[in-house]
Design a protein around this motif. Structure first.
Motif, PDB file in Angstrom:
ATOM      1  N   PRO A 149     -45.243  23.346 -92.289  1.00  0.00           N
ATOM      2  CA  PRO A 149     -44.267  22.490 -91.597  1.00  0.00           C
ATOM      3  C   PRO A 149     -44.150  21.117 -92.240  1.00  0.00           C
ATOM      4  O   PRO A 149     -43.161  20.414 -92.020  1.00  0.00           O
ATOM      5  CB  PRO A 149     -44.839  22.404 -90.176  1.00  0.00           C
ATOM      6  N   ILE A 150     -45.166  20.705 -92.994  1.00  0.00           N
ATOM      7  CA  ILE A 150     -45.116  19.460 -93.749  1.00  0.00           C
ATOM      8  C   ILE A 150     -45.588  19.742 -95.162  1.00  0.00           C
ATOM      9  O   ILE A 150     -46.429  20.607 -95.400  1.00  0.00           O
ATOM     10  CB  ILE A 150     -45.982  18.353 -93.099  1.00  0.00           C
ATOM     11  N   ARG A 151     -45.035  18.989 -96.114  1.00  0.00           N
ATOM     12  CA  ARG A 151     -45.410  19.131 -97.511  1.00  0.00           C
ATOM     13  C   ARG A 151     -45.591  17.747 -98.105  1.00  0.00           C
ATOM     14  O   ARG A 151     -45.062  16.758 -97.591  1.00  0.00           O
ATOM     15  CB  ARG A 151     -44.341  19.900 -98.294  1.00  0.00           C
ATOM     16  N   GLU A 178     -51.244  14.192 -98.706  1.00  0.00           N
ATOM     17  CA  GLU A 178     -52.066  15.365 -98.989  1.00  0.00           C
ATOM     18  C   GLU A 178     -52.362  16.117 -97.701  1.00  0.00           C
ATOM     19  O   GLU A 178     -52.576  15.514 -96.651  1.00  0.00           O
ATOM     20  CB  GLU A 178     -53.390  14.947 -99.649  1.00  0.00           C
ATOM     21  N   VAL A 179     -52.344  17.432 -97.796  1.00  0.00           N
ATOM     22  CA  VAL A 179     -52.764  18.298 -96.694  1.00  0.00           C
ATOM     23  C   VAL A 179     -53.946  19.109 -97.202  1.00  0.00           C
ATOM     24  O   VAL A 179     -53.795  19.971 -98.079  1.00  0.00           O
ATOM     25  CB  VAL A 179     -51.633  19.228 -96.233  1.00  0.00           C
ATOM     26  N   GLY A 180     -55.137  18.816 -96.679  1.00  0.00           N
ATOM     27  CA  GLY A 180     -56.345  19.520 -97.098  1.00  0.00           C
ATOM     28  C   GLY A 180     -56.809  20.492 -96.039  1.00  0.00           C
ATOM     29  O   GLY A 180     -56.137  20.722 -95.030  1.00  0.00           O
ATOM     30  N   LEU A 181     -57.999  21.068 -96.254  1.00  0.00           N
ATOM     31  CA  LEU A 181     -58.540  22.023 -95.289  1.00  0.00           C
ATOM     32  C   LEU A 181     -59.064  21.346 -94.033  1.00  0.00           C
ATOM     33  O   LEU A 181     -59.127  21.957 -92.964  1.00  0.00           O
ATOM     34  CB  LEU A 181     -59.657  22.841 -95.934  1.00  0.00           C
ATOM     35  N   THR A 221     -55.481  15.543 -93.050  1.00  0.00           N
ATOM     36  CA  THR A 221     -54.134  15.287 -93.563  1.00  0.00           C
ATOM     37  C   THR A 221     -53.979  13.787 -93.742  1.00  0.00           C
ATOM     38  O   THR A 221     -54.329  13.008 -92.849  1.00  0.00           O
ATOM     39  CB  THR A 221     -53.063  15.810 -92.597  1.00  0.00           C
ATOM     40  N   ARG A 222     -53.457  13.380 -94.887  1.00  0.00           N
ATOM     41  CA  ARG A 222     -53.320  11.958 -95.191  1.00  0.00           C
ATOM     42  C   ARG A 222     -51.836  11.592 -95.274  1.00  0.00           C
ATOM     43  O   ARG A 222     -51.069  12.219 -96.002  1.00  0.00           O
ATOM     44  CB  ARG A 222     -54.024  11.619 -96.502  1.00  0.00           C
ATOM     45  N   LEU A 223     -51.455  10.560 -94.496  1.00  0.00           N
ATOM     46  CA  LEU A 223     -50.103  10.017 -94.495  1.00  0.00           C
ATOM     47  C   LEU A 223     -50.133   8.586 -95.011  1.00  0.00           C
ATOM     48  O   LEU A 223     -51.096   7.851 -94.769  1.00  0.00           O
ATOM     49  CB  LEU A 223     -49.494  10.038 -93.089  1.00  0.00           C
ATOM     50  N   ILE A 224     -49.080   8.188 -95.707  1.00  0.00           N
ATOM     51  CA  ILE A 224     -48.915   6.801 -96.146  1.00  0.00           C
ATOM     52  C   ILE A 224     -47.716   6.222 -95.408  1.00  0.00           C
ATOM     53  O   ILE A 224     -46.590   6.699 -95.552  1.00  0.00           O
ATOM     54  CB  ILE A 224     -48.703   6.719 -97.670  1.00  0.00           C
ATOM     55  N   PRO A 226     -57.219  14.258 -88.523  1.00  0.00           N
ATOM     56  CA  PRO A 226     -57.753  15.631 -88.497  1.00  0.00           C
ATOM     57  C   PRO A 226     -56.602  16.630 -88.435  1.00  0.00           C
ATOM     58  O   PRO A 226     -55.569  16.372 -87.802  1.00  0.00           O
ATOM     59  CB  PRO A 226     -58.596  15.667 -87.225  1.00  0.00           C
ATOM     60  N   ASN A 227     -56.773  17.753 -89.085  1.00  0.00           N
ATOM     61  CA  ASN A 227     -55.692  18.745 -89.121  1.00  0.00           C
ATOM     62  C   ASN A 227     -55.325  19.243 -87.734  1.00  0.00           C
ATOM     63  O   ASN A 227     -54.163  19.567 -87.476  1.00  0.00           O
ATOM     64  CB  ASN A 227     -56.104  19.925 -90.009  1.00  0.00           C
TER      65      ASN A 227
END
Length: 298
Positions: free
Chosen positions: A121-123, A140-143, A146-149, A159-160
């Motif tokens: 749903p997000i990239r 970045e979307v990790g396991l 998730t990091r947003l700027i 947290p995911n």
């Protein structure tokens, strides 16, 4: 001598059975390892060809398939030697349950991360807003995280599970976006002339798409004038810059043509028959500022 020979003859069937079991166990182990590698490679190829599966989780899929087959292979080898596999499976299940309960929060983030990477749903690079009130460009979307700027350059790490459980508004997923720019034309000015000038403005702008065609229409009547809405479509990558340009150019076009800026209107009513004056004030200060779009970075 005869006793020794009889003893060797007695243990020979056991040695033979042990050799057969070793040979069969080795065969099972080799076949199981070969099948695990074969299935793992097949899963990797299928996942690599799919555009809906993120490359980050392909090694995870590969490892899960390979080691699932290998665990069953080892259990089959142990069963060949008479080991009670039911007890072993029960012990492994209990250990897995204990580990799962201890790492419940972490496993929840991992499962949410897998769902985010599969369904996507997000990239990375997309501007999104969460129902929790956080918005920004996905870095970045990790396991686990998730990091947003954010638009002001601040990095927000979530947290995911927080991202997965939120309602996600994705402003960059579609190729085109609609932009609405409201402007007020003061009462007494020629509204038709204002609409014609604004239509000419948007028709000649290179970032404005002509399909769907731009629309300039009267939308409402306010205390300070007629509300005209300039509605146009543009590429999502040009949305932010075009919005700033239109907010400036729309007002400048009308000002250059001699249209008056919207101001608060007041009407004074006098009652001369009683010698008293009463004034009723109607209207509110006009605001020429368009509402801020949540999808436009500051």
């Amino acid at each position: 001598m005869e006793t020794t020979w009889n003893g060797l003859v007695g243990i020979w069937p056991r040695i033979f059975d042990l050799g057969v079991n070793l040979a069969v166990a080795l065969l099972i182990l080799c076949v199981g390892w070969w099948v695990s590698a074969l299935l793992g490679g097949w899963v990797r190829r299928i996942a690599s060809r799919s555009s809906h599966i993120d490359r980050t989780i392909i090694p995870m899929f590969y490892g899960a398939v390979v080691w699932a087959v290998r665990v069953f292979t080892i259990i089959a080898v142990l069963a060949r030697f008479g080991v009670q596999t039911a007890s072993l499976i029960a012990v492994l299940g209990a250990a897995g349950l204990a580990i799962g309960l201890a790492l419940q929060g972490t496993l929840q983030n991992i499962s949410a991360g897998i769902m985010l990477l599969i369904l996507r749903p997000i990239r990375a690079g997309e501007y999104v807003a969460l129902s929790s009130g956080i918005d920004g460009t996905v870095d970045e979307v990790g396991l686990f995280l998730t990091r947003l700027i954010k638009a002001d350059g601040i990095t927000v790490t979530l947290p995911n599970s927080t991202v997965w459980n939120a309602t996600i508004t994705n402003y960059a997923r579609n190729a085109n976006r609609r932009l609405d720019v409201p402007v007020i034309v003061q009462y007494g000015d020629d509204v038709d002339d204002a609409i014609a000038r604004l239509q000419h403005l948007v028709a000649g702008h290179p970032d404005v798409l002509q399909s769907p065609a731009p629309v300039v229409k009267v939308e409402d009547y306010r205390d300070s004038g007629v509300l005209v809405n300039v509605r146009l479509w543009t590429q999502s990558s040009n949305y932010g810059e075009l919005r700033w340009q239109m907010l400036r150019m729309v007002r400048k076009t009308l000002d250059d043509a001699g249209f008056q800026s919207p101001v608060p209107m007041q009407r004074a009513l006098f009652t001369a028959d009683k010698g008293e004056a009463a004034m009723a004030v109607q209207g509110h200060p006009a605001s020429g500022n368009a509402p801020r779009d949540p999808g436009a970075p500051a």
